[in-house]
Design a protein around this motif. Structure first.
Motif, PDB file in Angstrom:
ATOM      1  N   PHE A 385       0.834  -1.199   0.000  1.00 25.73           N
ATOM      2  CA  PHE A 385       0.000   0.000   0.000  1.00 25.73           C
ATOM      3  C   PHE A 385       0.869   1.249   0.000  1.00 25.73           C
ATOM      4  O   PHE A 385       0.640   2.195  -0.763  1.00 25.73           O
ATOM      5  N   LEU A 386       1.903   1.248   0.830  1.00 26.94           N
ATOM      6  CA  LEU A 386       2.751   2.432   0.982  1.00 26.94           C
ATOM      7  C   LEU A 386       3.610   2.704  -0.244  1.00 26.94           C
ATOM      8  O   LEU A 386       3.717   3.841  -0.698  1.00 26.94           O
ATOM      9  N   ILE A 387       4.246   1.663  -0.799  1.00 23.97           N
ATOM     10  CA  ILE A 387       5.127   1.928  -1.953  1.00 23.97           C
ATOM     11  C   ILE A 387       4.313   2.293  -3.189  1.00 23.97           C
ATOM     12  O   ILE A 387       4.812   2.989  -4.079  1.00 23.97           O
ATOM     13  N   TRP A 388       3.064   1.833  -3.258  1.00 20.32           N
ATOM     14  CA  TRP A 388       2.229   2.205  -4.392  1.00 20.32           C
ATOM     15  C   TRP A 388       1.689   3.628  -4.233  1.00 20.32           C
ATOM     16  O   TRP A 388       1.700   4.413  -5.178  1.00 20.32           O
ATOM     17  N   GLN A 389       1.250   3.970  -3.030  1.00 16.54           N
ATOM     18  CA  GLN A 389       0.736   5.312  -2.792  1.00 16.54           C
ATOM     19  C   GLN A 389       1.826   6.371  -2.921  1.00 16.54           C
ATOM     20  O   GLN A 389       1.561   7.513  -3.260  1.00 16.54           O
ATOM     21  N   HIS A 390       3.060   5.970  -2.657  1.00 14.79           N
ATOM     22  CA  HIS A 390       4.179   6.916  -2.687  1.00 14.79           C
ATOM     23  C   HIS A 390       5.214   6.468  -3.717  1.00 14.79           C
ATOM     24  O   HIS A 390       6.407   6.381  -3.442  1.00 14.79           O
ATOM     25  N   ASP A 391       4.734   6.213  -4.937  1.00 13.15           N
ATOM     26  CA  ASP A 391       5.636   5.729  -5.991  1.00 13.15           C
ATOM     27  C   ASP A 391       6.619   6.799  -6.468  1.00 13.15           C
ATOM     28  O   ASP A 391       7.503   6.528  -7.282  1.00 13.15           O
ATOM     29  N   ASP A 392       6.480   8.018  -5.947  1.00 12.47           N
ATOM     30  CA  ASP A 392       7.391   9.095  -6.321  1.00 12.47           C
ATOM     31  C   ASP A 392       8.587   9.205  -5.384  1.00 12.47           C
ATOM     32  O   ASP A 392       9.514   9.979  -5.641  1.00 12.47           O
ATOM     33  N   VAL A 393       8.605   8.433  -4.302  1.00  9.36           N
ATOM     34  CA  VAL A 393       9.674   8.565  -3.309  1.00  9.36           C
ATOM     35  C   VAL A 393      10.992   7.963  -3.802  1.00  9.36           C
ATOM     36  O   VAL A 393      12.051   8.570  -3.669  1.00  9.36           O
ATOM     37  N   VAL A 394      10.936   6.766  -4.369  1.00  7.06           N
ATOM     38  CA  VAL A 394      12.170   6.140  -4.864  1.00  7.06           C
ATOM     39  C   VAL A 394      12.868   7.014  -5.898  1.00  7.06           C
ATOM     40  O   VAL A 394      14.083   7.199  -5.824  1.00  7.06           O
ATOM     41  N   LYS A 428      -0.571   4.984   8.089  1.00  8.14           N
ATOM     42  CA  LYS A 428      -0.794   6.391   7.760  1.00  8.14           C
ATOM     43  C   LYS A 428       0.336   7.280   8.247  1.00  8.14           C
ATOM     44  O   LYS A 428       0.515   8.392   7.744  1.00  8.14           O
ATOM     45  N   ASN A 429       1.089   6.784   9.229  1.00  5.67           N
ATOM     46  CA  ASN A 429       2.141   7.608   9.832  1.00  5.67           C
ATOM     47  C   ASN A 429       3.550   7.196   9.410  1.00  5.67           C
ATOM     48  O   ASN A 429       4.518   7.868   9.756  1.00  5.67           O
ATOM     49  N   VAL A 430       3.675   6.069   8.708  1.00  2.15           N
ATOM     50  CA  VAL A 430       5.001   5.556   8.351  1.00  2.15           C
ATOM     51  C   VAL A 430       5.794   6.570   7.535  1.00  2.15           C
ATOM     52  O   VAL A 430       6.942   6.906   7.850  1.00  2.15           O
ATOM     53  N   MET A 431       5.218   7.084   6.455  1.00  3.38           N
ATOM     54  CA  MET A 431       5.941   8.024   5.601  1.00  3.38           C
ATOM     55  C   MET A 431       6.204   9.335   6.319  1.00  3.38           C
ATOM     56  O   MET A 431       7.258   9.968   6.104  1.00  3.38           O
ATOM     57  N   LYS A 432       5.286   9.755   7.170  1.00  4.20           N
ATOM     58  CA  LYS A 432       5.501  10.993   7.934  1.00  4.20           C
ATOM     59  C   LYS A 432       6.744  10.861   8.810  1.00  4.20           C
ATOM     60  O   LYS A 432       7.562  11.791   8.899  1.00  4.20           O
ATOM     61  N   GLU A 433       6.895   9.703   9.464  1.00  7.40           N
ATOM     62  CA  GLU A 433       8.059   9.482  10.323  1.00  7.40           C
ATOM     63  C   GLU A 433       9.350   9.415   9.506  1.00  7.40           C
ATOM     64  O   GLU A 433      10.381   9.969   9.904  1.00  7.40           O
ATOM     65  N   ILE A 434       9.300   8.730   8.371  1.00  6.01           N
ATOM     66  CA  ILE A 434      10.498   8.608   7.527  1.00  6.01           C
ATOM     67  C   ILE A 434      10.942   9.979   7.022  1.00  6.01           C
ATOM     68  O   ILE A 434      12.138  10.306   7.021  1.00  6.01           O
ATOM     69  N   ILE A 435       9.991  10.797   6.618  1.00  4.62           N
ATOM     70  CA  ILE A 435      10.321  12.141   6.120  1.00  4.62           C
ATOM     71  C   ILE A 435      10.897  12.993   7.240  1.00  4.62           C
ATOM     72  O   ILE A 435      11.870  13.732   7.049  1.00  4.62           O
ATOM     73  N   ALA A 436      10.312  12.894   8.431  1.00  2.29           N
ATOM     74  CA  ALA A 436      10.782  13.688   9.574  1.00  2.29           C
ATOM     75  C   ALA A 436      12.197  13.294   9.987  1.00  2.29           C
ATOM     76  O   ALA A 436      13.000  14.144  10.410  1.00  2.29           O
ATOM     77  N   GLY A 441      17.382  11.941   3.063  1.00  2.20           N
ATOM     78  CA  GLY A 441      17.394  13.280   2.510  1.00  2.20           C
ATOM     79  C   GLY A 441      16.065  13.973   2.697  1.00  2.20           C
ATOM     80  O   GLY A 441      15.203  13.519   3.464  1.00  2.20           O
ATOM     81  N   SER A 442      15.886  15.069   2.022  1.00  2.00           N
ATOM     82  CA  SER A 442      14.653  15.860   2.147  1.00  2.00           C
ATOM     83  C   SER A 442      13.592  15.328   1.192  1.00  2.00           C
ATOM     84  O   SER A 442      13.439  15.818   0.066  1.00  2.00           O
ATOM     85  N   LEU A 443      12.884  14.314   1.655  1.00  2.00           N
ATOM     86  CA  LEU A 443      11.825  13.735   0.830  1.00  2.00           C
ATOM     87  C   LEU A 443      10.545  14.543   0.961  1.00  2.00           C
ATOM     88  O   LEU A 443      10.281  15.152   1.999  1.00  2.00           O
ATOM     89  N   LYS A 444       9.764  14.532  -0.099  1.00  2.00           N
ATOM     90  CA  LYS A 444       8.492  15.232  -0.087  1.00  2.00           C
ATOM     91  C   LYS A 444       7.399  14.303  -0.593  1.00  2.00           C
ATOM     92  O   LYS A 444       7.603  13.536  -1.527  1.00  2.00           O
ATOM     93  N   ILE A 445       6.249  14.385   0.047  1.00  2.00           N
ATOM     94  CA  ILE A 445       5.090  13.640  -0.434  1.00  2.00           C
ATOM     95  C   ILE A 445       4.407  14.513  -1.469  1.00  2.00           C
ATOM     96  O   ILE A 445       3.870  15.574  -1.153  1.00  2.00           O
ATOM     97  N   LYS A 446       4.478  14.071  -2.714  1.00  3.31           N
ATOM     98  CA  LYS A 446       3.936  14.869  -3.807  1.00  3.31           C
ATOM     99  C   LYS A 446       2.502  14.464  -4.113  1.00  3.31           C
ATOM    100  O   LYS A 446       2.160  13.279  -4.103  1.00  3.31           O
ATOM    101  N   SER A 447       1.684  15.446  -4.390  1.00  4.02           N
ATOM    102  CA  SER A 447       0.295  15.155  -4.743  1.00  4.02           C
ATOM    103  C   SER A 447       0.236  14.678  -6.185  1.00  4.02           C
ATOM    104  O   SER A 447       1.091  15.025  -7.007  1.00  4.02           O
ATOM    105  N   ARG A 448      -0.763  13.905  -6.497  1.00  7.38           N
ATOM    106  CA  ARG A 448      -0.936  13.405  -7.851  1.00  7.38           C
ATOM    107  C   ARG A 448      -1.256  14.560  -8.801  1.00  7.38           C
ATOM    108  O   ARG A 448      -1.979  15.485  -8.454  1.00  7.38           O
ATOM    109  N   VAL A 449      -0.699  14.469 -10.020  1.00  2.95           N
ATOM    110  CA  VAL A 449      -0.990  15.489 -11.017  1.00  2.95           C
ATOM    111  C   VAL A 449      -2.462  15.388 -11.417  1.00  2.95           C
ATOM    112  O   VAL A 449      -2.974  14.305 -11.715  1.00  2.95           O
ATOM    113  N   ASN A 450      -3.142  16.523 -11.411  1.00  2.00           N
ATOM    114  CA  ASN A 450      -4.545  16.541 -11.791  1.00  2.00           C
ATOM    115  C   ASN A 450      -4.664  16.529 -13.316  1.00  2.00           C
ATOM    116  O   ASN A 450      -4.445  17.551 -13.975  1.00  2.00           O
TER     117      ASN A 450
END
Length: 523
Positions: A385-394, A428-436, A441-450
């Motif tokens: 679920f996490l790697i699919w929802q955040h496929d922009d992190v890698v 729901k909190n895993v990526m928040k903790e990793i980013i913090a 590095g300075s990872l960002k959770i990017k929103s999907r392009v509309n």
């Protein structure tokens, strides 16, 4: 980034031969011909059958359809063509030191074989990829529309009164023009030095090709070459025993099939996608070499430290390791984790992520070495679920380095997700903790392009793919043991109640699972 025009494979048209073991020339330079004419490149001529490339020559696949057509047109028009440089071995072969693309383009035109007809079919033992066939058809059509086939010019000489002036001039040129030859003197060592000097100065060899040339006698180089052509083409392993040759070809064919089939079509309309998406020839060669190295724990900077493999034993070992790893990722082998390629290696709009593949390979190797597959299986549903929802992190992790160099960081990123889920952190909190924590590095959770913001009335290929994936993914079956996605290549029918516990083979007692979950994790 613009997509490169597909390259045309002319590699089969001039065979390879080893010349480094040959001695001094038996012919004086003055006895060699100064020019070859067009008919010398026909299969029935006495010259063409003796043309060879050094066995360490890079593949003749750097020209696209337009470049081939332009070169043949220049020849037909009588434009100046640079001399081809040859070396004559004591065995009587004419080795191309410089000019293999020029000669191969003309040979292709003369014999109507742009990587998909008689000469190529024989060379590749009938295995011609769809990509290669399509590139061949493209150049054939371009040549027919722009300059005409060689056979057309042959026919025109029987009807000179009926052809146009331009065709007449070109037909006349074919009868009088040729390609100037320059001959290298000396022994095989001097010829090899000439080859590398010329090719590095005039048309530099790509870094990957140079690595493959230097590793041509080493197990990783031979293994990579074998996989690239699915065990066909020039046999870099021909000096090994027949038993080793058979094993290498069988392993290479299976590995190639596991990685690249079924053939990916864009826009995708199926979730049955291959482990490896569409790559250009140069990207594919680099990808396979890196895959072989990663699986066999070879760092690129240490490639030259590998011993040569005179018997093929280590080549077979390297290929066997690659086979087992590919089987572990997604096959019908009992060891298969059944990692769904769409989830692990693609984005929401079907773009392929090489960095994710290298990271997953490193992850699987780590899990195997540390016997921690079960730890991964227990949190697999949330992990996916996490790697699919955040496929922009890698891609963010990879962006500061190359995909292969960043593989350990990607692996550590995956392991961090597993560790946090194991510790009970809500997904729901895993990526928040990793980013913090900023470990990566300075990872960002990017929103999907509309996609609704586009002004075009036509759907892009990416939008079509995204729409299909959006609607198809929820319908993909999940493993009844771990909850992870099931792929059609890796499904097991499991007894809910074990046979040893009295479970029957009826429909009510059957459930779909991953093979590993059924054969190992459950037990």
């Amino acid at each position: 980034m613009p997509k490169d025009n597909p390259k045309v494979s002319l590699d089969a048209l001039i065979p390879r031969e080893a010349f480094e073991v040959q001695g001094q020339q038996s012919q004086m330079i003055l006895n060699n011909i100064p020019m070859i004419q067009i008919r010398n490149l026909e299969q029935k001529d006495f010259f063409y059958p003796f043309l060879r490339k050094p066995d360490f020559q890079r593949e003749t696949n750097e020209w696209d359809a337009q470049k081939i057509c332009d070169f043949i047109e220049s020849f037909l028009n009588g434009d100046l063509i640079p001399a081809v440089i040859l070396w004559r071995s004591d065995s009587g072969y004419f080795f191309v030191i410089d000019g293999s693309h020029r000669l191969s383009a003309l040979i292709a035109w003369i014999n109507d074989d742009y990587g998909d007809k008689n000469i190529s079919n024989k060379f590749y033992d009938g295995y011609i990829t769809e990509e290669q066939k399509n590139a061949a058809q493209e150049v054939r059509k371009l040549i027919k529309d722009k300059i005409g086939s060689y056979q057309d010019y042959e026919s025109s000489t029987q009807h000179l009164d009926k052809i146009d002036q331009k065709t007449l001039e070109r037909a006349r040129n074919l009868g009088s023009l040729g390609i100037q030859l320059q001959w290298v003197g000396g022994n095989a060592s001097k010829a090899a030095d000439s080859f590398f000097n010329i090719n590095q100065k005039a048309a530099p060899i790509s870094p990957t090709e140079m690595r493959l040339l230097k590793a041509r006698n080493k197990p990783n180089g031979v293994a990579a070459r074998a996989i690239m052509r699915s065990g066909n083409g020039h046999k870099y392993w021909s000096e090994f025993s027949q038993d080793k040759q058979d094993k290498i070809e069988k392993l290479a064919q299976e590995i190639h099939q596991l990685l690249f089939e079924p053939k990916l079509k864009n826009p995708i309309k199926t979730t049955d996608v291959p482990m490896v998406g569409n790559l250009s020839t140069s990207q594919k060669n680099e990808f396979i070499l890196e895959f072989v190295n990663i699986v066999n724990n070879i760092e690129a900077e240490n490639e030259l430290d590998l011993n040569d493999d005179p018997t093929g034993e280590n080549t077979v070992k390297f290929l066997t390791n690659c086979q087992k790893l590919a089987q572990r990722i997604n096959t019908n082998d009992p060891s298969s984790l059944g990692l769904h390629p769409l989830i692990y290696f693609y984005t929401h709009d079907s773009r392929y992520r090489v960095g994710s593949f290298y990271g997953v390979v490193s992850l699987v190797l780590h899990l195997g070495k540390n016997k921690s597959y079960d730890k991964f299986i227990k949190c697999r549903k949330d992990f996916e679920f996490l790697i699919w929802q955040h496929d922009d992190v890698v891609p963010q992790i990879v962006s500061k380095s190359s995909a292969v160099k960043a593989r350990e960081k990607v692996k550590d990123f995956y392991l961090t997700i597993v560790e946090k889920l194991t510790q009970g952190v809500d997904r729901k909190n895993v990526m928040k903790e990793i980013i913090a924590e900023k470990t990566f590095g300075s990872l960002k959770i990017k929103s999907r392009v509309n996609t609704n913001e586009t002004q075009s009335k036509t759907f892009s290929r990416e939008t079509k793919a995204a729409a299909f994936i959006r609607d198809a993914l929820p319908k993909v079956q999940r493993c009844k043991i771990c909850g992870g996605y099931l792929h059609s290549h890796s499904i097991s029918i499991d007894h809910k109640t074990r046979k040893e516990d009295g479970g029957l083979g009826n429909l009510d007692n059957a459930q779909l699972t991953h093979l590993y979950c059924n054969t190992t994790f459950k037990n």
